[in-house]
Design a protein around this motif. Structure first.
Motif, mmCIF file in Angstrom:
data_model
loop_
_atom_site.group_PDB
_atom_site.id
_atom_site.type_symbol
_atom_site.label_atom_id
_atom_site.label_comp_id
_atom_site.label_asym_id
_atom_site.label_seq_id
_atom_site.Cartn_x
_atom_site.Cartn_y
_atom_site.Cartn_z
ATOM 1 N N HIS A 208 0.815 -1.215 0.000
ATOM 2 C CA HIS A 208 0.000 0.000 0.000
ATOM 3 C C HIS A 208 0.854 1.273 0.000
ATOM 4 C CE1 HIS A 208 1.069 -0.443 4.211
ATOM 5 N NE2 HIS A 208 0.708 0.810 4.405
ATOM 6 N N LEU A 209 2.179 1.103 0.040
ATOM 7 C CA LEU A 209 3.106 2.238 0.098
ATOM 8 C C LEU A 209 3.700 2.514 -1.283
ATOM 9 C CD1 LEU A 209 4.739 1.205 3.448
ATOM 10 C CD2 LEU A 209 3.221 3.139 3.079
ATOM 11 N N PRO A 210 4.535 3.571 -1.395
ATOM 12 C CA PRO A 210 5.112 3.897 -2.709
ATOM 13 C C PRO A 210 5.764 2.674 -3.344
ATOM 14 C CG PRO A 210 5.742 5.543 -1.093
ATOM 15 C CD PRO A 210 5.018 4.447 -0.352
ATOM 16 N N SER A 211 5.515 2.501 -4.631
ATOM 17 C CA SER A 211 6.035 1.306 -5.295
ATOM 18 C C SER A 211 7.530 1.431 -5.547
ATOM 19 C CB SER A 211 5.299 1.068 -6.607
ATOM 20 O OG SER A 211 5.580 2.107 -7.515
ATOM 21 N N GLY A 212 8.166 0.306 -5.559
ATOM 22 C CA GLY A 212 9.581 0.215 -5.884
ATOM 23 C C GLY A 212 9.758 -0.899 -6.896
ATOM 24 N N THR A 213 10.985 -1.055 -7.350
ATOM 25 C CA THR A 213 11.242 -2.079 -8.367
ATOM 26 C C THR A 213 11.523 -3.442 -7.741
ATOM 27 O OG1 THR A 213 13.606 -1.577 -8.364
ATOM 28 C CG2 THR A 213 12.218 -0.389 -9.950
ATOM 29 N N GLY A 214 11.851 -3.460 -6.460
ATOM 30 C CA GLY A 214 12.247 -4.716 -5.836
ATOM 31 C C GLY A 214 13.665 -5.097 -6.203
ATOM 32 N N LEU A 215 14.435 -4.131 -6.717
ATOM 33 C CA LEU A 215 15.819 -4.393 -7.114
ATOM 34 C C LEU A 215 16.845 -3.767 -6.174
ATOM 35 C CD1 LEU A 215 15.584 -3.871 -10.973
ATOM 36 C CD2 LEU A 215 16.114 -5.997 -9.786
ATOM 37 N N GLY A 216 16.498 -2.655 -5.552
ATOM 38 C CA GLY A 216 17.468 -1.885 -4.784
ATOM 39 C C GLY A 216 18.196 -2.672 -3.719
ATOM 40 N N LEU A 217 17.453 -3.380 -2.874
ATOM 41 C CA LEU A 217 18.099 -4.118 -1.791
ATOM 42 C C LEU A 217 18.875 -5.331 -2.306
ATOM 43 C CD1 LEU A 217 15.395 -3.913 1.021
ATOM 44 C CD2 LEU A 217 17.538 -2.623 0.832
ATOM 45 N N SER A 218 18.416 -5.941 -3.399
ATOM 46 C CA SER A 218 19.177 -7.074 -3.956
ATOM 47 C C SER A 218 20.505 -6.580 -4.524
ATOM 48 C CB SER A 218 18.369 -7.828 -5.013
ATOM 49 O OG SER A 218 18.211 -7.069 -6.187
ATOM 50 N N ILE A 219 20.498 -5.393 -5.119
ATOM 51 C CA ILE A 219 21.742 -4.806 -5.626
ATOM 52 C C ILE A 219 22.671 -4.482 -4.457
ATOM 53 C CG2 ILE A 219 22.700 -2.727 -6.718
ATOM 54 C CD1 ILE A 219 20.215 -2.778 -8.590
ATOM 55 N N ALA A 220 22.120 -3.880 -3.400
ATOM 56 C CA ALA A 220 22.931 -3.550 -2.227
ATOM 57 C C ALA A 220 23.579 -4.809 -1.654
ATOM 58 C CB ALA A 220 22.064 -2.872 -1.164
ATOM 59 N N LYS A 221 22.814 -5.899 -1.573
ATOM 60 C CA LYS A 221 23.347 -7.151 -1.024
ATOM 61 C C LYS A 221 24.488 -7.694 -1.879
ATOM 62 C CE LYS A 221 22.140 -11.797 0.442
ATOM 63 N NZ LYS A 221 21.125 -12.792 0.628
ATOM 64 N N LYS A 222 24.305 -7.691 -3.196
ATOM 65 C CA LYS A 222 25.370 -8.204 -4.074
ATOM 66 C C LYS A 222 26.648 -7.396 -3.929
ATOM 67 C CE LYS A 222 22.555 -10.320 -7.582
ATOM 68 N NZ LYS A 222 22.530 -10.766 -8.931
ATOM 69 N N ILE A 223 26.500 -6.079 -3.841
ATOM 70 C CA ILE A 223 27.676 -5.213 -3.691
ATOM 71 C C ILE A 223 28.384 -5.505 -2.373
ATOM 72 C CG2 ILE A 223 28.400 -2.821 -3.304
ATOM 73 C CD1 ILE A 223 26.218 -2.014 -5.384
ATOM 74 N N VAL A 224 27.626 -5.579 -1.286
ATOM 75 C CA VAL A 224 28.219 -5.820 0.034
ATOM 76 C C VAL A 224 28.898 -7.189 0.064
ATOM 77 C CG1 VAL A 224 27.685 -6.172 2.476
ATOM 78 C CG2 VAL A 224 26.702 -4.221 1.251
ATOM 79 N N GLU A 225 28.248 -8.199 -0.484
ATOM 80 C CA GLU A 225 28.856 -9.540 -0.496
ATOM 81 C C GLU A 225 30.113 -9.583 -1.357
ATOM 82 O OE1 GLU A 225 25.580 -12.116 -1.513
ATOM 83 O OE2 GLU A 225 24.927 -12.234 0.587
ATOM 84 N N ALA A 226 30.167 -8.784 -2.418
ATOM 85 C CA ALA A 226 31.379 -8.718 -3.257
ATOM 86 C C ALA A 226 32.547 -8.115 -2.482
ATOM 87 C CB ALA A 226 31.110 -7.906 -4.520
ATOM 88 N N HIS A 227 32.244 -7.418 -1.392
ATOM 89 C CA HIS A 227 33.266 -6.835 -0.520
ATOM 90 C C HIS A 227 33.529 -7.717 0.703
ATOM 91 C CE1 HIS A 227 32.324 -3.209 -2.853
ATOM 92 N NE2 HIS A 227 33.472 -2.740 -2.426
ATOM 93 N N ARG A 228 33.053 -8.962 0.662
ATOM 94 C CA ARG A 228 33.180 -9.910 1.776
ATOM 95 C C ARG A 228 32.485 -9.392 3.030
ATOM 96 N NH1 ARG A 228 39.134 -9.699 1.583
ATOM 97 N NH2 ARG A 228 38.554 -8.948 3.531
ATOM 98 N N GLY A 229 31.357 -8.717 2.807
ATOM 99 C CA GLY A 229 30.585 -8.184 3.916
ATOM 100 C C GLY A 229 29.238 -8.860 4.021
ATOM 101 N N HIS A 230 28.399 -8.312 4.870
ATOM 102 C CA HIS A 230 27.094 -8.891 5.154
ATOM 103 C C HIS A 230 26.091 -7.756 5.317
ATOM 104 C CE1 HIS A 230 24.227 -11.794 6.658
ATOM 105 N NE2 HIS A 230 24.091 -11.126 7.788
ATOM 106 N N VAL A 231 24.861 -7.967 4.833
ATOM 107 C CA VAL A 231 23.791 -6.988 4.985
ATOM 108 C C VAL A 231 22.563 -7.709 5.543
ATOM 109 C CG1 VAL A 231 23.016 -7.235 2.580
ATOM 110 C CG2 VAL A 231 22.499 -5.144 3.814
ATOM 111 N N TRP A 232 21.813 -7.043 6.420
ATOM 112 C CA TRP A 232 20.636 -7.675 6.997
ATOM 113 C C TRP A 232 19.628 -6.612 7.436
ATOM 114 C CZ3 TRP A 232 25.255 -7.088 9.432
ATOM 115 C CH2 TRP A 232 25.275 -6.498 10.693
ATOM 116 N N ALA A 233 18.411 -7.094 7.672
ATOM 117 C CA ALA A 233 17.318 -6.234 8.138
ATOM 118 C C ALA A 233 16.772 -6.790 9.437
ATOM 119 C CB ALA A 233 16.205 -6.182 7.090
#
Length: 191
Positions: A146-171
């Protein structure tokens, strides 16, 4: 003439939305290739966060962001543009899904051999079952429909970038408050 101007404005907004979607799709595809290699350098999370807030702050107003930086901040080893992109995704989500006008807290902590960036906002609380799923490509938590629409891509991109740096992302959803998103990256060696 007024109707024509309104129509042109609507078309411009849709073109901008399509451009952002195409850009995110291309970024996502590029992150999937074997040639994708971050170009890391020693950085302070706080410097990259400042740059990200300047970018999103032009739209939302910088006053909503409350940044707390430890005096003992240590550098991470990261590709500046890529990590900036990840942080922008977290800040953008916080702006979209928080209560209008509420503060967005950004903090840093050194935990073991990592630096953790945490973006915490008041409003939408992501349920435990969706905390991992929000990082899947094209996934949107049921609470957000019911909130502003998004593409559903932003957080998946953020995760891939962080993992490429040997890091971790979570919510993490916080009962009766909202949600926080965190990025943990290794401390730069030889600090």
């Amino acid at each position: 003439s007024e109707l024509q101007a309104e129509l042109v404005g609507m078309i411009d907004r849709q073109v901008s939305n399509l451009d952002r979607l195409a850009s995110r799709l291309l970024t996502s595809a590029r992150l999937d290739t074997a040639e994708f290699r971050p170009q890391p350098e020693p950085l302070l999370f706080s410097d990259v966060v400042d740059a990200a807030i300047q970018r999103v702050g032009q739209i939302a107003g910088r006053a909503r962001f409350r940044v707390s930086v430890s005096a003992a901040e240590v550098p991470i080893l990261a590709d500046r543009e890529l990590i900036l992109n990840s942080i922008l995704q977290l800040l953008d989500n916080a702006l979209k899904y928080s209560d209008p006008g509420s503060p967005i807290d950004v903090g840093f902590a050194v935990e073991h051999a990592t630096v953790v960036l945490r973006v915490r906002s008041k409003g939408l609380e992501i349920g435990p079952a969706d905390c991992e799923r929000v990082f899947e490509r094209f996934y949107r938590a049921p609470e957000t429909h019911h909130l502003p629409s998004g593409t559903g891509l932003g957080l998946s991109i953020a995760k891939k970038i962080v993992e490429a740096h040997r890091g971790h992302v979570w919510a993490e959803g916080e009962k009766n408050y909202g949600t926080s998103f965190s990025i943990a990256l290794p401390v730069a060696v030889g600090r």
